[in-house]
Design a protein around this motif. Structure first.
Motif: not given
Lengths: 284, 36
Positions: B3, B6-7, B10-11, B13-14, B17-18, B21, B25
């Motif tokens: 369980y 997946i976090f 996800g982190m 992936l985040f 992208t961060f 970005n 910028h």
């Protein structure tokens, strides 16, 4: 460069632009025609008001359609006040400095984060920590988080487009800051805010990943009747039918795509009408 | 463990992208300064 060369460059650029536009529209039309052709024979009233079934001929989209409409309303109700409030604070009250810059960069970053990340956030926060379970409220809260950065960004742009002379004139006449914002700035920015809301909800309505992540059901033999009901939505239903091998379920998926597009176009039409009405009221 | 995995994904992936970005910028600010 001679005038002839410059005009030839203009014509070339215009021709290339037109060509690209025609290709994009042709592909979109082809896709729409293909979907409508596949699903047209399933588009009946019975299909709209029937519940899912193991038999493709008996299956319908009623729980998914009502779930999608519930999600739309709840997402808009949660995201609009929060998004507009945050944008108002950042644009009208917050001091421009290092922190506001950091917040700006982070909001821009959040607008580009993949939707499945929001699904994970919704799973951890709404479903588990706040114990909302797999309810409509958990789904709508997750989608509201997803569209919040987009609403903040577009609302800020709309607020920036209001001339500062409007604020100055209002303040000079003795209005308070809040009166200026409520009676002058917000009404002028409303068309832009509504445009942002339309675009954001259009994104939310088509999202499958966050809803699948929070555990939205794929087989729901009942329509949701409260915000605590388990639910499904049209994109999930389409995903479910598309993943089945039977040809008849593929036709059902195509028909459900048409239903989703009709919902989207109707919603956008309504919002555009509201926006134009707000714009007309400001000009008369 | 399954369980929580997946976090972790996800982190990752985040953060990816961060980072993209932040780079975009930085590039935008740089070109804006050069244009200004």
């Amino acid at each position: 460069m001679s005038a002839w060369k410059a005009s030839r460059g203009d014509r070339l650029l215009q021709g290339a632009g037109l060509g690209v536009l025609v290709i994009a529209l042709a592909m979109l039309t082809l896709l729409l025609v293909d979907v409508v052709r596949d699903g047209a024979h399933r588009l009946t009233w019975t299909f709209l008001v029937s519940y899912p079934s193991r038999h493709p001929a008996l299956a319908g989209v009623w729980p998914a359609l009502t779930g999608t409409l519930w999600l739309l309303v709840l997402t808009a109700a949660l995201a609009l006040p929060l998004g507009v409030g945050a944008a108002l604070y950042l644009e009208e009250y917050a001091r421009q400095g290092r922190w506001s810059h950091v917040i700006e960069v982070n909001i821009a970053n959040l607008a580009g984060v993949p939707s499945i990340i929001y699904g994970l956030l919704g799973l951890g926060l709404f479903v588990r920590a706040l114990q909302m379970d797999r309810s409509l409220l958990a789904g709508a809260s997750t989608l509201a988080l997803l569209v919040l950065p987009m609403i903040i960004l577009t609302t800020r742009e709309a607020l920036r487009a209001v001339p500062s002379s409007v604020r100055e004139a209002s303040l000079a006449l003795g209005a308070t800051r809040w009166q200026t914002i409520w009676h002058q700035v917000l009404p002028q920015a409303m068309p832009g805010i509504l445009t942002g809301l339309i675009l954001s909800l259009s994104r939310a309505i088509g999202e499958t990943a966050p809803l699948v992540t929070i555990g939205a059901l794929t087989y729901v033999p009942f329509a949701p009747d409260s915000v605590w009901s388990p639910f499904t939505a049209l994109p999930i239903q389409i995903f479910n039918w598309v993943s089945r091998p039977q040809q008849d379920f593929q036709a059902n998926a195509a028909a459900a795509i048409v239903v989703l597009m009709v919902v989207l176009v109707t919603m956008n039409g309504l919002a555009i009408w509201l926006r134009d009405r707000a714009r007309r009221r400001r000009t008369t | 463990v399954g369980y929580r995995t997946i976090f972790a994904v996800g982190m990752l992936l985040f953060l990816g992208t961060f980072a993209l970005n932040v780079v975009s910028h930085w590039l935008r600010e740089r070109y804006r300064r050069m244009a200004g």
